[in-house]
Design a protein around this motif. Structure first.
Motif, short mmCIF file in Angstrom:
data_model
loop_
_atom_site.label_atom_id
_atom_site.label_comp_id
_atom_site.label_asym_id
_atom_site.label_seq_id
_atom_site.Cartn_x
_atom_site.Cartn_y
_atom_site.Cartn_z
N ILE A 1 0.91 -1.19 0.05
CA ILE A 1 -0.13 -0.12 0.01
C ILE A 1 0.77 1.21 -0.04
CG2 ILE A 1 -1.62 1.35 1.49
CD1 ILE A 1 -2.96 -1.10 2.28
N ASN A 2 0.63 2.12 -0.97
CA ASN A 2 1.22 3.59 -0.92
C ASN A 2 2.72 3.34 -1.53
OD1 ASN A 2 -1.00 5.08 -0.32
ND2 ASN A 2 -0.40 4.85 1.90
N GLN A 3 3.19 1.70 -2.01
CA GLN A 3 4.50 2.04 -2.67
C GLN A 3 4.35 1.65 -4.05
OE1 GLN A 3 6.90 1.61 -0.40
NE2 GLN A 3 5.76 2.14 1.33
N LYS A 4 5.43 1.95 -4.67
CA LYS A 4 5.40 1.47 -6.26
C LYS A 4 6.73 0.82 -6.49
CE LYS A 4 3.62 3.56 -10.44
NZ LYS A 4 3.31 5.24 -10.95
N ARG A 5 6.60 -0.50 -6.84
CA ARG A 5 7.93 -1.32 -6.87
C ARG A 5 7.52 -2.53 -8.17
NH1 ARG A 5 6.71 -3.02 -0.94
NH2 ARG A 5 5.37 -4.78 -1.44
N ILE A 6 8.54 -3.04 -8.45
CA ILE A 6 8.46 -4.06 -9.39
C ILE A 6 8.78 -5.40 -8.54
CG2 ILE A 6 9.22 -5.39 -11.45
CD1 ILE A 6 9.53 -2.50 -12.66
N GLY A 7 7.95 -6.33 -8.27
CA GLY A 7 8.22 -7.38 -7.70
C GLY A 7 6.94 -8.39 -7.31
N GLU A 8 7.25 -9.34 -6.73
CA GLU A 8 6.01 -10.46 -6.77
C GLU A 8 5.90 -10.71 -5.25
OE1 GLU A 8 5.45 -13.64 -9.78
OE2 GLU A 8 7.60 -12.81 -10.11
N VAL B 1 -9.55 -17.72 -6.46
CA VAL B 1 -8.76 -16.85 -5.78
C VAL B 1 -8.35 -15.48 -6.67
CG1 VAL B 1 -6.75 -16.65 -4.08
CG2 VAL B 1 -8.11 -18.96 -4.68
N ARG B 2 -8.09 -14.35 -6.08
CA ARG B 2 -7.66 -13.26 -6.58
C ARG B 2 -6.65 -12.74 -5.62
NH1 ARG B 2 -11.34 -10.25 -10.01
NH2 ARG B 2 -9.63 -8.84 -10.07
N ILE B 3 -5.58 -11.85 -6.22
CA ILE B 3 -4.61 -11.18 -5.37
C ILE B 3 -4.59 -9.65 -5.70
CG2 ILE B 3 -2.22 -11.01 -5.10
CD1 ILE B 3 -1.71 -13.81 -5.69
N ILE B 4 -4.49 -8.74 -4.65
CA ILE B 4 -4.24 -7.43 -4.88
C ILE B 4 -2.87 -7.18 -4.44
CG2 ILE B 4 -5.18 -5.39 -3.88
CD1 ILE B 4 -7.92 -6.20 -3.77
N TYR C 1 2.93 -11.07 -11.69
CA TYR C 1 3.82 -10.84 -12.65
C TYR C 1 3.20 -10.65 -13.88
CZ TYR C 1 7.66 -12.08 -15.78
OH TYR C 1 8.69 -11.95 -16.64
N GLU C 2 2.01 -11.07 -14.34
CA GLU C 2 1.23 -10.88 -15.28
C GLU C 2 0.60 -9.43 -15.31
OE1 GLU C 2 -1.72 -13.69 -15.69
OE2 GLU C 2 -0.04 -15.43 -16.32
N GLN C 3 0.53 -8.72 -14.17
CA GLN C 3 -0.21 -7.64 -14.15
C GLN C 3 1.14 -6.58 -14.34
OE1 GLN C 3 -1.96 -7.10 -10.34
NE2 GLN C 3 -2.97 -8.79 -10.39
N LYS D 1 1.67 -4.01 -17.38
CA LYS D 1 1.85 -2.56 -17.21
C LYS D 1 3.14 -1.91 -17.90
CE LYS D 1 3.05 0.62 -13.27
NZ LYS D 1 2.06 1.86 -13.51
N TYR D 2 4.35 -2.52 -18.06
CA TYR D 2 5.41 -2.45 -18.49
C TYR D 2 5.49 -2.77 -19.92
CZ TYR D 2 6.40 -0.62 -13.72
OH TYR D 2 6.33 0.01 -12.58
N LYS D 3 4.89 -3.68 -20.49
CA LYS D 3 5.09 -4.19 -21.81
C LYS D 3 6.28 -4.93 -22.10
CE LYS D 3 0.95 -2.00 -22.34
NZ LYS D 3 -0.19 -2.85 -22.25
N PHE D 4 7.04 -5.55 -21.10
CA PHE D 4 8.12 -6.32 -21.45
C PHE D 4 8.40 -7.18 -20.58
CE2 PHE D 4 9.85 -2.50 -19.58
CZ PHE D 4 10.55 -3.08 -18.32
N PRO D 5 9.30 -8.52 -20.73
CA PRO D 5 9.28 -9.29 -19.70
C PRO D 5 10.05 -8.71 -18.41
CG PRO D 5 9.80 -10.41 -21.81
CD PRO D 5 9.56 -8.81 -22.28
N ILE D 6 9.57 -8.73 -17.24
CA ILE D 6 10.32 -8.35 -16.14
C ILE D 6 10.93 -9.52 -15.49
CG2 ILE D 6 8.78 -6.38 -16.02
CD1 ILE D 6 7.53 -8.04 -13.68
#
Length: 282
Positions: free
Chosen positions: A12-19, A37-40, A179-181, A185-190
């Motif tokens: 919450i209130n963070q912005k990062r690339i990670g699972e 099941v869903r993940i937020i 990962y799929e989200q 968002k970034y349009k390339f393999p992360i």
């Protein structure tokens, strides 16, 4: 309505690339049992607590799981719970995660108010225990006798005897929802995240919470087989064209170089010499 909604509160209130590895494993385990099941993961878009609450209300889950990996997550967890109860969201609430497990197990008063607001807390690894809780809810049975649970009943009650997963190969690969989200968002393999073991073979460092966690659940260190790890890496390459992996283990380099050389040798010969991987070591 979804059966189970899992939230990484630390995002919450963070912005990062990670699972979020923990709830991603729980997600895939529950799906194996047939649950929707869903993940937020709020950090994908830097979502606020208010945005997360709105999504909970919209999805209207039967069971809400909050992952608390840091003590600071307690504030947002209490805010989420208070708001959804105010909005009459009728769901059972389960908390868990690294920090919550250790703190509640050691009866930290900082967590008392939060524990009073939820149905139960999972102590330690969550896959098997969470599945048992959901099945009890489905069958309208009391789940308070399940090993590895804590709850508030005129004080903290903890069922300490629990048979956690000894064979990590028996677990399905973690879900790649987040990962799929991130790819969308970034349009390339992360960079993808993996866990090849749980625990640390040292298990004696007084400054490290891994030691406390391992002693709490009565486990030292558990490894996945090399074959199982390579199978997941191949899946990531074939399905997502992943070229970089982070091994987010408690201690990746074990005596005898358990994982490092076998995987490195395998992919230096079989993926066009275009593979990058990193590891975190506590």
């Amino acid at each position: 309505m979804v059966d189970v909604l899992l939230i990484d509160v630390s995002g919450i209130n963070q912005k990062r690339i990670g699972e979020p590895n923990g709830i991603s494993y729980i997600c895939s385990y529950l799906r194996k049992d047939g649950y929707n099941v869903r993940i937020i993961e709020p950090s994908v878009n830097g979502d606020s607590c208010e945005s997360v609450i709105s999504e909970i209300i919209e999805l209207n889950p039967r069971v809400l799981g909050l992952s608390i990996s840091q003590d600071k997550d307690v504030y947002h967890s209490k805010l989420i719970i208070d708001k959804i109860k105010e909005k009459k969201v009728n769901c059972r609430i389960v908390i868990g995660g690294h920090s919550a497990s250790i703190a509640i197990y050691n009866e930290d008063p900082y967590y008392y108010e939060l524990l009073k607001k939820v149905d139960c807390a999972i102590i330690g690894d969550g896959e098997i225990i969470f599945s048992k809780v959901v099945k009890c809810i489905d069958d309208s049975q009391d789940f308070k006798d399940i090993g590895g649970l804590a709850f508030w009943e005129d004080g903290i009650k903890i069922n300490k005897n629990c048979d956690y997963c000894h064979n990590l190969d028996s677990l399905p690969f973690q879900s790649r929802d987040v990962y799929e989200q991130l790819m969308e968002k970034y349009k390339f393999p992360i960079t993808a995240s993996m866990v090849s073991s749980r625990g640390c073979y040292h298990n004696i460092c007084t400054f490290c919470s891994i030691s406390s966690y391992s002693k709490m659940i009565g486990q030292k260190v558990r490894y996945r087989s090399i074959e199982n790890i390579i199978s997941e890496i191949k899946m990531l390459k074939e399905k997502y064209n992943v070229e970089e992996i982070i091994f987010d283990d408690d201690n990746f380099i074990a005596p005898g170089e358990f994982v490092y050389y076998p995987i490195g040798d395998y992919f230096s010969h079989r993926v066009d010499n275009k593979y990058y991987w990193h590891f975190f070591k506590e």
